[in-house]
Design an enzyme around this catalytic site. Structure first.
Site, PDB file in Angstrom:
ATOM      1  N   GLY A  15      -1.804  10.227   6.082  1.00 49.32           N
ATOM      2  CA  GLY A  15      -0.749  10.192   7.091  1.00 49.32           C
ATOM      3  C   GLY A  15      -1.242   9.984   8.512  1.00 49.32           C
ATOM      4  N   ASN A  17      -1.273   7.199  10.094  1.00 49.71           N
ATOM      5  CA  ASN A  17      -0.282   6.327  10.749  1.00 49.71           C
ATOM      6  C   ASN A  17       0.973   7.110  11.123  1.00 49.71           C
ATOM      7  OD1 ASN A  17      -1.074   3.321  10.891  1.00 49.71           O
ATOM      8  ND2 ASN A  17      -1.841   3.987   8.903  1.00 49.71           N
ATOM      9  N   ARG A  68      11.707   3.894 -12.011  1.00 49.76           N
ATOM     10  CA  ARG A  68      11.664   3.570 -10.577  1.00 49.76           C
ATOM     11  C   ARG A  68      13.042   3.601  -9.922  1.00 49.76           C
ATOM     12  NH1 ARG A  68       6.633   1.918  -9.334  1.00 49.76           N
ATOM     13  NH2 ARG A  68       5.508   0.682 -10.847  1.00 49.76           N
ATOM     14  N   MET A  93       2.260   4.858  -1.643  1.00 50.51           N
ATOM     15  CA  MET A  93       1.609   4.085  -2.694  1.00 50.51           C
ATOM     16  C   MET A  93       2.507   3.863  -3.908  1.00 50.51           C
ATOM     17  SD  MET A  93      -1.081   3.441  -1.133  1.00 50.51           S
ATOM     18  CE  MET A  93      -2.098   2.667  -2.383  1.00 50.51           C
ATOM     19  N   ARG A  94       3.755   3.529  -3.639  1.00 49.62           N
ATOM     20  CA  ARG A  94       4.644   3.206  -4.757  1.00 49.62           C
ATOM     21  C   ARG A  94       5.419   1.938  -4.432  1.00 49.62           C
ATOM     22  NH1 ARG A  94       5.864   6.284  -8.823  1.00 49.62           N
ATOM     23  NH2 ARG A  94       7.951   5.411  -8.944  1.00 49.62           N
ATOM     24  N   ASN A 110       6.551  -1.725   6.705  1.00 46.57           N
ATOM     25  CA  ASN A 110       5.293  -1.322   6.058  1.00 46.57           C
ATOM     26  C   ASN A 110       4.119  -1.785   6.909  1.00 46.57           C
ATOM     27  OD1 ASN A 110       3.594  -0.386   3.873  1.00 46.57           O
ATOM     28  ND2 ASN A 110       3.304  -2.521   3.258  1.00 46.57           N
ATOM     29  N   HIS A 112       0.077  -3.071   6.314  1.00 52.26           N
ATOM     30  CA  HIS A 112      -0.881  -3.485   5.287  1.00 52.26           C
ATOM     31  C   HIS A 112      -2.238  -3.726   5.952  1.00 52.26           C
ATOM     32  CE1 HIS A 112      -2.246  -5.122   1.524  1.00 52.26           C
ATOM     33  NE2 HIS A 112      -2.781  -6.126   2.186  1.00 52.26           N
ATOM     34  N   ASP A 148       4.015  -6.996  -0.385  1.00 53.25           N
ATOM     35  CA  ASP A 148       3.437  -7.372   0.918  1.00 53.25           C
ATOM     36  C   ASP A 148       3.813  -8.795   1.330  1.00 53.25           C
ATOM     37  OD1 ASP A 148       2.146  -4.849   1.017  1.00 53.25           O
ATOM     38  OD2 ASP A 148       0.527  -5.612  -0.220  1.00 53.25           O
ATOM     39  N   GLN A 174      -8.158   0.741  10.927  1.00 45.91           N
ATOM     40  CA  GLN A 174      -7.209   1.831  11.219  1.00 45.91           C
ATOM     41  C   GLN A 174      -6.989   2.033  12.715  1.00 45.91           C
ATOM     42  OE1 GLN A 174      -7.042   5.546   8.992  1.00 45.91           O
ATOM     43  NE2 GLN A 174      -5.451   4.329   7.986  1.00 45.91           N
TER      44      GLN A 174
HETATM   45  C1  GRF Z   1      -3.411   2.390   5.691  1.00 47.14           C
HETATM   46  O1  GRF Z   1      -4.645   1.761   5.561  1.00 47.14           O
HETATM   47  C2  GRF Z   1      -2.295   1.404   5.535  1.00 47.14           C
HETATM   48  O2  GRF Z   1      -2.625   0.133   5.981  1.00 47.14           O
HETATM   49  C3  GRF Z   1      -2.068   1.404   4.037  1.00 47.14           C
HETATM   50  O3  GRF Z   1      -2.277   2.726   3.639  1.00 47.14           O
HETATM   51  C4  GRF Z   1      -3.175   3.367   4.541  1.00 47.14           C
HETATM   52  C5  GRF Z   1      -2.523   4.640   4.989  1.00 47.14           C
HETATM   53  O4  GRF Z   1      -3.373   5.427   5.783  1.00 47.14           O
HETATM   54  N1  GRF Z   1      -0.734   0.916   3.758  1.00 47.14           N
HETATM   55  P1  GRF Z   1      -2.817   6.783   6.432  1.00 47.14           P
HETATM   56  O5  GRF Z   1      -2.295   7.632   5.268  1.00 47.14           O
HETATM   57  O6  GRF Z   1      -1.746   6.432   7.396  1.00 47.14           O
HETATM   58  O7  GRF Z   1      -4.005   7.420   7.073  1.00 47.14           O
END
Ligand code: GRF
Length: 203
Positions: A15, A17, A68, A93-94, A110, A112, A148, A174
């Site tokens: 988390g 981000n 799903r 991750m889903r 999202n 990526h 994506d 990141q």
């Molecule tokens: C990031 O690298 C993002 O690009 C990908 O998942 C990762 C999440 O990182 N979709 P965090 O959980 O926000 O640290």
């Protein structure tokens, strides 16, 4: 003044981000609030980050749903309960289904860790290293039914250095993610993003 934007953030892991977006809300850069953080993973550190900031943190275990679609139906219900009108996937991750996308048209974002359309799917950093590209980066995009493939909002480029590992490259990407994702959210919140086919126009 546009209607208030309530953000729901979905996480599966660390988390960082999510944290970057929380920080930009708290310092006044993003004029919106996060009304809930939801994770499919009870152990996701992102849930703890939410709690530290007084944001409702919800664990929704996908394993107790039959598929799903039923999981996504429950997820949409939860997000609606929290009055969410922008969904941010921050390391969720889903794969999400049309059930979800239809409930939030052009309002699921999202990030990526590659320069799309290169290296979609999992292990994007490893894909970039294996391919031998000299530059990679990150991409924010609206989510569509593909993996994506949705319209691109922002991208940022980082170099791939000769001695990079997956970890060192991920760390460099990141830093850019934590800048570009909050910025993309801000543009949405300020009503400055219009989607015209594949193109996102920023006003
Ligand atoms: C990031 O690298 C993002 O690009 C990908 O998942 C990762 C999440 O990182 N979709 P965090 O959980 O926000 O640290």
């Amino acid at each position: 003044m546009a209607n208030a934007v309530n953000i729901g953030v979905l996480v599966s892991g660390n988390g960082s981000n999510l944290q970057a977006i929380i920080d930009r809300i708290e310092d006044g850069t993003i004029p919106a609030r996060i009304t809930c953080v939801i994770s499919n993973n009870a152990g996701a550190y992102g849930l703890q980050r939410a709690e530290k900031h007084g944001i409702p943190a919800v664990h929704m275990d996908h394993r107790i749903f039959s598929g799903r679609e039923s999981y996504d139906t429950a997820m949409v219900e939860a997000l609606k309960q929290y009055d969410v009108n922008l969904v941010v996937l921050a390391g969720f991750m889903r794969i999400i289904t049309p059930v979800f996308l239809d409930a939030f048209p052009l309002a699921v974002m999202n990030i990526h860790p590659a320069l799309l359309p290169s290296f979609p799917g999992i292990h994007a950093q490893r894909q970039a290293l294996d391919y031998g590209v000299k530059f990679t980066g990150c991409t924010t995009h609206f989510v569509d039914a593909g993996t994506d493939t949705g319209p691109i909002i922002m991208q940022s480029v980082v170099p791939v250095l000769p001695d990079d590992t997956e970890e060192s490259l991920s760390a460099r990407i990141q830093i850019e993610e934590h800048r570009v994702f909050p910025e993309s959210v801000r543009l949405f919140v300020e009503g400055r993003l219009t989607v015209d086919g594949r193109r996102v126009i920023v006003s």
